[in-house]
Scaffold this motif. Structure first.
Motif, PDB file in Angstrom:
ATOM      1  N   VAL A  31      -8.085   1.768   7.662  1.00 35.57           N
ATOM      2  CA  VAL A  31      -7.461   1.943   8.967  1.00 35.57           C
ATOM      3  C   VAL A  31      -8.057   0.976   9.986  1.00 35.57           C
ATOM      4  N   ALA A  32      -9.320   0.593   9.785  1.00 38.93           N
ATOM      5  CA  ALA A  32      -9.998  -0.287  10.740  1.00 38.93           C
ATOM      6  C   ALA A  32      -9.729  -1.770  10.511  1.00 38.93           C
ATOM      7  N   LEU A  33      -9.043  -2.127   9.428  1.00 40.13           N
ATOM      8  CA  LEU A  33      -8.864  -3.548   9.105  1.00 40.13           C
ATOM      9  C   LEU A  33      -8.171  -4.344  10.214  1.00 40.13           C
ATOM     10  N   PRO A  34      -7.073  -3.846  10.803  1.00 40.20           N
ATOM     11  CA  PRO A  34      -6.458  -4.622  11.899  1.00 40.20           C
ATOM     12  C   PRO A  34      -7.416  -4.862  13.064  1.00 40.20           C
ATOM     13  N   GLY A 151     -11.104   9.240   4.420  1.00 37.01           N
ATOM     14  CA  GLY A 151     -11.529   7.971   4.998  1.00 37.01           C
ATOM     15  C   GLY A 151     -10.539   7.453   6.018  1.00 37.01           C
ATOM     16  N   GLY A 152      -9.251   7.625   5.729  1.00 36.80           N
ATOM     17  CA  GLY A 152      -8.243   7.180   6.686  1.00 36.80           C
ATOM     18  C   GLY A 152      -8.304   7.968   7.986  1.00 36.80           C
ATOM     19  N   LEU A 288      -1.873   0.212   5.853  1.00 39.77           N
ATOM     20  CA  LEU A 288      -1.268  -0.968   6.477  1.00 39.77           C
ATOM     21  C   LEU A 288       0.213  -0.748   6.768  1.00 39.77           C
ATOM     22  N   HIS A 289       0.925  -0.039   5.890  1.00 39.85           N
ATOM     23  CA  HIS A 289       2.347   0.213   6.124  1.00 39.85           C
ATOM     24  C   HIS A 289       2.553   1.059   7.375  1.00 39.85           C
ATOM     25  N   MET A 290       1.731   2.086   7.536  1.00 39.56           N
ATOM     26  CA  MET A 290       1.895   2.949   8.709  1.00 39.56           C
ATOM     27  C   MET A 290       1.621   2.192  10.005  1.00 39.56           C
ATOM     28  N   GLN A 291       0.676   1.266   9.974  1.00 40.23           N
ATOM     29  CA  GLN A 291       0.360   0.535  11.204  1.00 40.23           C
ATOM     30  C   GLN A 291       1.273  -0.671  11.428  1.00 40.23           C
ATOM     31  N   ASN A 292       1.568  -1.405  10.365  1.00 38.20           N
ATOM     32  CA  ASN A 292       2.328  -2.646  10.522  1.00 38.20           C
ATOM     33  C   ASN A 292       3.839  -2.448  10.536  1.00 38.20           C
ATOM     34  N   ALA A 300      -3.230   7.699  14.865  1.00 32.07           N
ATOM     35  CA  ALA A 300      -2.071   8.327  14.234  1.00 32.07           C
ATOM     36  C   ALA A 300      -2.064   8.084  12.732  1.00 32.07           C
ATOM     37  N   ALA A 301      -2.428   6.860  12.328  1.00 40.43           N
ATOM     38  CA  ALA A 301      -2.481   6.552  10.896  1.00 40.43           C
ATOM     39  C   ALA A 301      -3.526   7.408  10.200  1.00 40.43           C
TER      40      ALA A 301
END
Length: 481
Positions: A31-34, A151-152, A288-292, A300-301
């Motif tokens: 979740v923190a990657l972006p 973790g997410g 990544l799908h939920m955020q991107n 939220a993700a």
């Protein structure tokens, strides 16, 4: 070994807390990657290595960590692993460059490789084989399984309210608490004699895995026919072949190959590798799908993983309760096929799919299937083995999880990136291209988990008795506490 019930419960808490933290760190970064990419300037390939640096170091040194727990003492190695993990987490949280973050992630993986097998060794030497051990392994499997999904959630909360740095820094107080409890609860066991550890084998297998993953990742940008790609694969083959040869030539190998003559051990490890190849990639792609694509923020993700986390816990507890009556094989095969069905459902995602309509249902199915499968896997991989092989067996199982996860993430990520790049070049929207890449990865993941179910069907109907385990070769037996 006799342990007071109160002490047993505290041992279980300590082991599960450590395992939760180690598994959590595989997925908490997703979740923190972006946010990390924006803050430190990571490339797309670099982001993948934030996950892979941890899993590869973890996988490469797990076997060494398992043997160290047997030979040098389960409590001592547990505390050493905690110290390494905590120090690396502190460095990662203070890092100011991509390179330092990757180095900290690799060091975390090394600490986890020492810590994680010690947790399973502690449980198998504390709880007598039977119902008590099944319940303990069920709790351990549930915590390990839910750690990945939680973790997410944890990552989303930390990034939203604090910053991405706290996905590392949060480990520090947990490490201190766990270390204090461990000193109180865990008694020491160790081998009477201490042969030299096979560090050469650990370096060879780690180097081989890194070279293999590098080849897969390089294929996306350089092409499969490039010298960089095939050179990486050749190096991987040479290093892994050297590892296999070394293990047959030394008196105290990292992996005594005779252990694979126990069918439950070999089948459980192959099944774990296949399931993990899909499991690790799922957290990465869904996050990544939920955020991107869906436009969720980090919080939220993270919260969107809650139903999946709950389904893993439910599946694990259901499995632990049914294990004594149903047996290992039906639960493992059924859990694998349910997980595969969830991945097949995930492959139907479209850019227009909502979270409720496209992510919730398959996420719950995958989580429930994983929870059902993980408990019998832990039991199958360690049943029927002598006490001095407990660390080795747990190290093998965790290695299979991490190796499968690292390779699966690299392969599926490469397939997804290639598909998305092709569609983008053809004029597709970013959301359409990204979703098409994700669904391709999920379709391949479904096939991998079906294969896991077929492999699991090779398990015997009942676990082999201890006398069927191979005799130790040139290894000292562990002293009883």
């Amino acid at each position: 070994m006799t342990t007071a019930p109160g002490r047993e419960r505290l041992v279980l808490v300590v082991a599960c807390l450590a395992q939760f933290m180690v598994v959590l760190d595989v997925s908490i970064v997703n979740v923190a990657l972006p946010a990390m990419r924006e803050a430190l300037g990571f490339s797309a390939v670099g982001l993948q290595w934030v996950v892979s640096a941890y899993t590869l170091a973890f996988a490469g040194f797990l076997l060494l960590g398992g043997r160290a727990a047997d030979l040098f003492g389960r409590r001592r190695m547990f505390l050493v692993g905690l110290a390494l993990f905590g120090a690396a987490s502190l460095v990662g949280g203070l890092a100011d460059s991509p390179g330092l973050v990757l180095a900290a992630r690799a060091a975390q993986g090394l600490g986890g490789a020492v810590l994680s097998p010690a947790t399973l060794t502690i449980l198998t030497t504390t709880f007598a084989e039977g119902a008590a051990r099944s319940r303990a392994l069920g709790a351990w499997a549930a915590i390990g399984g839910v750690g990945g999904a939680v973790g997410g959630i944890a990552g989303g909360l930390l990034v939203h309210f604090l910053s991405w740095r706290w996905i590392f820094l949060v480990n520090v107080p947990v490490v201190l608490l766990t270390a204090g409890l461990a000193v109180l609860a865990i008694s020491e066991t160790r081998a009477e004699n201490r042969p030299r550890l096979d560090t050469g084998g650990a370096l060879l297998v780690t180097g081989g895995l890194v070279a293999f993953v590098h080849g897969v990742v390089s294929s996306e940008s350089a092409g499969w026919g490039s010298p960089l790609t095939w050179g990486s694969f050749v190096l991987a083959v040479v290093l892994l072949a050297g590892f296999g040869l070394l293990e047959t030539r030394i008196s105290s190998p990292l992996v005594p190959l005779g252990i694979f003559r126990v069918r439950t051990v070999s089948v459980a490890n192959a099944t774990m590798a296949l399931i993990a190849s899909a499991m690790f990639a799922m957290w990465y792609f869904v996050s990544l799908h939920m955020q991107n694509v869906l436009g969720f923020d980090a919080l939220a993700a993270g919260l969107a993983f809650l139903p999946q986390s709950g389904s893993i816990v439910i599946g694990s507890q259901l499995s632990s309760r049914l294990l004594g009556r149903v047996g290992t094989r039906p639960l493992l095969v059924g859990g694998a096929f349910l997980t595969a069905a969830g991945f097949a459902w995930f492959s139907l995602l479209t850019p227009e799919s909502t979270w409720v309509g496209g992510v919730l249902g398959p996420g719950v199915a995958v989580g429930l299937g994983m929870g059902i499968a993980l408990t019998p896997l832990a039991g199958a991989a360690t049943s029927g083995l002598p006490r001095d092989r407990a660390g080795l067996a747990s190290g093998l199982l965790n290695t299979s999880r991490q190796v499968g996860g690292a390779i699966g993430l690299s392969v599926l990520s490469t397939l997804a990136t290639a598909r998305a790049a092709t569609l983008t070049a053809e004029g597709a929207t970013t959301a359409a291209a990204s979703t098409a890449g994700t669904t391709r990865a999920f379709a391949v993941a479904a096939v991998a988990v079906v294969l896991a179910g077929l492999v699991a069907s090779l398990l015997p109907r009942t676990s082999p008795p201890a006398r069927e385990a191979p005799e130790p070769v040139d290894e000292p037996s562990a002293a009883r506490p």
